[in-house]
Design a protein around this motif. Structure first.
Motif, PDB file in Angstrom:
ATOM      1  N   ILE B 187       0.818  -1.216   0.000  1.00 35.42           N
ATOM      2  CA  ILE B 187       0.000   0.000   0.000  1.00 35.42           C
ATOM      3  C   ILE B 187       0.858   1.276   0.000  1.00 35.42           C
ATOM      4  O   ILE B 187       0.500   2.247  -0.677  1.00 35.42           O
ATOM      5  N   PRO B 188       2.020   1.307   0.691  1.00 37.43           N
ATOM      6  CA  PRO B 188       2.858   2.511   0.618  1.00 37.43           C
ATOM      7  C   PRO B 188       3.303   2.845  -0.803  1.00 37.43           C
ATOM      8  O   PRO B 188       3.683   3.983  -1.083  1.00 37.43           O
ATOM      9  N   PHE B 189       3.293   1.841  -1.698  1.00 34.77           N
ATOM     10  CA  PHE B 189       3.730   2.069  -3.074  1.00 34.77           C
ATOM     11  C   PHE B 189       2.553   2.077  -4.045  1.00 34.77           C
ATOM     12  O   PHE B 189       2.698   1.742  -5.222  1.00 34.77           O
ATOM     13  N   LYS B 190       1.375   2.471  -3.542  1.00 34.55           N
ATOM     14  CA  LYS B 190       0.186   2.375  -4.380  1.00 34.55           C
ATOM     15  C   LYS B 190       0.231   3.330  -5.576  1.00 34.55           C
ATOM     16  O   LYS B 190      -0.488   3.131  -6.549  1.00 34.55           O
ATOM     17  N   GLY B 286      -0.115 -12.755  -3.182  1.00 38.18           N
ATOM     18  CA  GLY B 286      -0.528 -12.433  -1.832  1.00 38.18           C
ATOM     19  C   GLY B 286      -0.209 -11.017  -1.388  1.00 38.18           C
ATOM     20  O   GLY B 286      -0.742 -10.550  -0.381  1.00 38.18           O
ATOM     21  N   LEU B 287       0.697 -10.330  -2.103  1.00 40.98           N
ATOM     22  CA  LEU B 287       0.930  -8.917  -1.798  1.00 40.98           C
ATOM     23  C   LEU B 287      -0.213  -8.112  -2.410  1.00 40.98           C
ATOM     24  O   LEU B 287      -0.893  -8.571  -3.305  1.00 40.98           O
ATOM     25  N   SER B 288      -0.433  -6.907  -1.912  1.00 42.26           N
ATOM     26  CA  SER B 288      -1.554  -6.131  -2.392  1.00 42.26           C
ATOM     27  C   SER B 288      -1.216  -4.647  -2.347  1.00 42.26           C
ATOM     28  O   SER B 288      -0.487  -4.205  -1.463  1.00 42.26           O
ATOM     29  N   THR B 289      -1.732  -3.888  -3.323  1.00 44.01           N
ATOM     30  CA  THR B 289      -1.476  -2.443  -3.339  1.00 44.01           C
ATOM     31  C   THR B 289      -2.623  -1.679  -2.696  1.00 44.01           C
ATOM     32  O   THR B 289      -2.686  -0.460  -2.776  1.00 44.01           O
ATOM     33  N   MET B 290      -3.561  -2.412  -2.091  1.00 37.27           N
ATOM     34  CA  MET B 290      -4.716  -1.773  -1.448  1.00 37.27           C
ATOM     35  C   MET B 290      -5.262  -2.720  -0.384  1.00 37.27           C
ATOM     36  O   MET B 290      -4.873  -3.883  -0.313  1.00 37.27           O
ATOM     37  N   ASP B 291      -6.151  -2.208   0.440  1.00 34.89           N
ATOM     38  CA  ASP B 291      -6.839  -3.052   1.415  1.00 34.89           C
ATOM     39  C   ASP B 291      -8.002  -3.724   0.694  1.00 34.89           C
ATOM     40  O   ASP B 291      -9.001  -3.066   0.382  1.00 34.89           O
TER      41      ASP B 291
END
Ligand SMILES: [K+]
Ligand SMILES: [K+]
Lengths: 451, 451
Positions: B187-190, B286-291
């Motif tokens: 998310i910090p790199f969204k 499994g990584l995500s750029t958002m909730d």
């Protein structure tokens, strides 16, 4: 002109004809149910609700967008009973009966149609089969009507009312129609185990499969010396065993899951009857002795799984059918043991039948999942209620957690399509758009009927 | 004594040995992660949470019951990175590498073990394969580490921090580990499309299947005249096509479903990157750029279905695998067209492979459904969150709607078992309890790797 339309008919596959016949039945039912004469005074029904009721009745599902008792006139109730009968026994069975009565010759083509509708794999004895089915079902319904009607005399003020209730209840239970005119299913009889017992028997007669009934009848009426040479078909053994195993499984699981919840303040016989009745009704019956939304979420999901499996093939029920379920499970177990050939009751299962069972199951998982996701888009109900509704429609069961009347139009259309697919079977649905191939109808004799 | 234990080992099937090896890896990981040295000062972990983290790391799932960055010391983070590497590349691959380094002779028995672990159906070239896998993955990780570490210099105060983040991010992405030490995934790199792009590439390298990588590498390094005689295997074609079709399908469906919701106020490039990243990550990343809990219920259910399918066989991912999915779908389509033999890319699919794919799919449906119902009993979260969690564990994906830390002990144990089954594959799980049969290992050459 007539000649041309005949040629057009001949170009269709039996499955396509069956679908067209069922669609015509829906059209007829829509017209009859839409008649102002069928409604109580002051009631107006939207078009989608008329179609929904028509499909629900033709597919003997029993999901309702309007309360039957408050919406339809006595004429309307008779119409619904008639449509249930029509849908339950199968349009082709009734069609054949009419042909016979009218003295028409039953040719190979008609036989083949009936064969497809009843999931049979051989031509022989098709007409005899249909006659037997009709005689059996009508006899069962007549007995149910007389027993229930007479017994209902203690509940109703007039004998007309009692026998009218008995008439509708007998048809709705035997065809697994799931409709009720009490306004709240069998809840008024939640403490009357006689009424419940009769209903369970009638529901099972409808859901266990016509070929099973016929074989059992032949066995019972045979002379003692004949019986020694009789054997039940592989189909009858597989489907009956699966049917009763599912009923027992459902009863035990419902009892265990609700022990601390809905059953917390109930006596042992109440727990037994509630569990047993709700287990049997998920096979395809759709009537209920309680408001199933009072069960816990886990019980509702287990019931959804049971409704997804559904009833026996060649019965009034839907779902993937008991034989598909049994074959797929036996296939996995056989594979796990490292064996190649699948044996049940000392017979080898035909590879084509296994393939059918697998295709039915996979297609059903995809159809039901897609429908659930579609309904989460169009509706705002909790997921469990949507899953319950979708599996109930696909299994032509008719139980609901109460969301049916409040579905959006897209939601209603989805449920209508699911009920229709559930009734004609997902294999028939798959083959509806397929061109017929010659020579597909000759199979060896010992085959199993799949979904 | 030693002789006896060897005979005991020889009595085990390769699948049983693999399961024992993975279980040993979990034990080792549990000990390492349980060390006080691995925790930040003042942190105490319950036993079940240590086991959960260990299984999550060995199975490269990435579901976490405790926030990695706040719980584990720098040593602990290195331990997790080590376990991810161990689990991701496969214990047997690393085991073989150690054997090779130690100059041990690789016998037929060891080759067969590796074969089973990597889902290969022939003995030949197994050792070479493992060497190639290790070289490839380590090269990819090294490049990922250098690129990300250097790029992160602009984000972090010291070069140590930047390269530490780059090191962990590269391993977590390439092994599809799904763990993060940012505290909130990507998310910090969204808004940083470069970081996202590198991650997507690394995730795909891990999830697309080692045999595919090796074939592509051979093709790229071959001379022009050699290339004319090279052809990609049926496996590579099927799995790669399915992989990318699923990525495209996921991207389009997420974009469409969220158009009016999460994406309502987003620009086109944001919609593209959010959809694409979340589609790729359901393969197994499994990584995500958002909730992901900000998505609508329907998107979460579609993502659950995608996670259920999972990644390619012989990759770091789980689920029923792309090949099972592809074969089952092609089987249904072939059946619907009334054809008997299944053809893909001009080759006929072996019946055994089809059977495997069907068994994997059916077993997976049963396992996932049963787990979901079990969790509705033990947990009090909405059904969608439970379905998402269960499919995420089974697919060793690691996405969550946030319920992992609050699961009951039974819930955590269920998810642990699912992650383990997801990693070893449901077929291996099925064969764990089966006695080995002689002569099961000779197959024709052109086979497809299943689940
Ligand atoms: K019904
Ligand atoms: K993962």
């Amino acid at each position: 002109m007539r000649h041309r339309s005949y040629r057009w008919l001949n170009a269709l596959s039996p499955v396509q004809l069956i679908v067209i016949f069922y669609a015509s039945a829906v059209l007829l039912a829509t017209i009859l149910i839409g008649l102002p004469l069928s409604h109580q005074s002051g009631v107006t029904l939207s078009f989608i609700d008329v179609v929904f009721t028509a499909v629900s009745a033709v597919s003997v599902t029993g999901l309702t967008v309007v309360p039957t008792a408050d919406t339809f006139s006595t004429f309307g109730v008779f119409v619904i009973a008639f449509v249930l009968q029509f849908g339950g026994i199968g349009i082709m069975a009734i069609g054949t009966f009419i042909w016979i009565v009218l003295g028409k010759k039953i040719g190979l083509r008609e036989r083949r149609l009936i064969m497809t509708d009843q999931n049979q794999t051989t031509f022989q004895g098709m007409v005899k089969l249909i006659k037997q089915i009709l005689a059996l079902i009508l006899t069962i319904e007549l007995i149910g009507f007389l027993v229930l009607g007479t017994y209902f005399l203690q509940y109703y003020d007039s004998w007309q009312q009692a026998y009218f209730q008995g008439f509708f209840a007998s048809i709705s239970a035997t065809t697994n129609g799931g409709f009720d005119i009490t306004g709240q299913s069998l809840i008024p009889f939640k403490d009357d185990y006689f009424v419940q017992f009769i209903h369970m028997v009638l529901i099972m007669f409808g859901a266990i499969g016509f070929p099973v009934l016929i074989e059992v009848r032949e066995y019972l009426f045979a002379k003692t010396e004949e019986r020694r040479f009789m054997r039940f078909s592989l189909f009858t053994k597989v489907t009956t065993l699966t049917f009763f195993l599912l009923v027992i499984f459902g009863t035990v699981v419902i009892a265990l899951l609700e022990f601390q919840y809905f059953f917390a303040d109930k006596k042992w016989h109440e727990i037994l009857f509630y569990s047993l009745f709700q287990s049997i009704t998920t096979r395809s019956g759709g009537l209920s002795t309680m408001d199933v939304s009072q069960f816990t979420e886990q019980t509702e999901l287990v019931m959804s799984a049971l409704m997804f499996i559904g009833a026996s093939p060649s019965s009034v029920g839907g779902g993937i059918r008991t034989t598909s379920f049994a074959l797929v499970i036996i296939f996995v177990l056989t594979f796990a043991r490292g064996q190649q050939r699948i044996h049940i009751f000392g017979r080898e299962v035909h590879n084509d039948d296994l393939n059918k069972a697998v295709v039915v199951t996979i297609m059903a998982v995809i159809t039901v999942s897609t429908s659930v996701i579609l309904l989460t888009i169009t509706e705002s109900f909790p997921l469990t209620e949507i899953i319950f509704e979708v599996t109930s429609a696909f299994g032509t069961v008719g139980l609901s957690l109460g969301i049916t009347p409040d579905l959006s139009t897209i939601g209603k259309v989805t449920i209508i399509i699911l009920m229709f697919i559930g009734r004609i079977g997902i294999l028939s649905f798959l083959f509806t758009f397929k061109k017929e191939k010659k020579g597909n109808y000759h199979y060896p004799t010992e085959r199993i009927i799949i979904g």
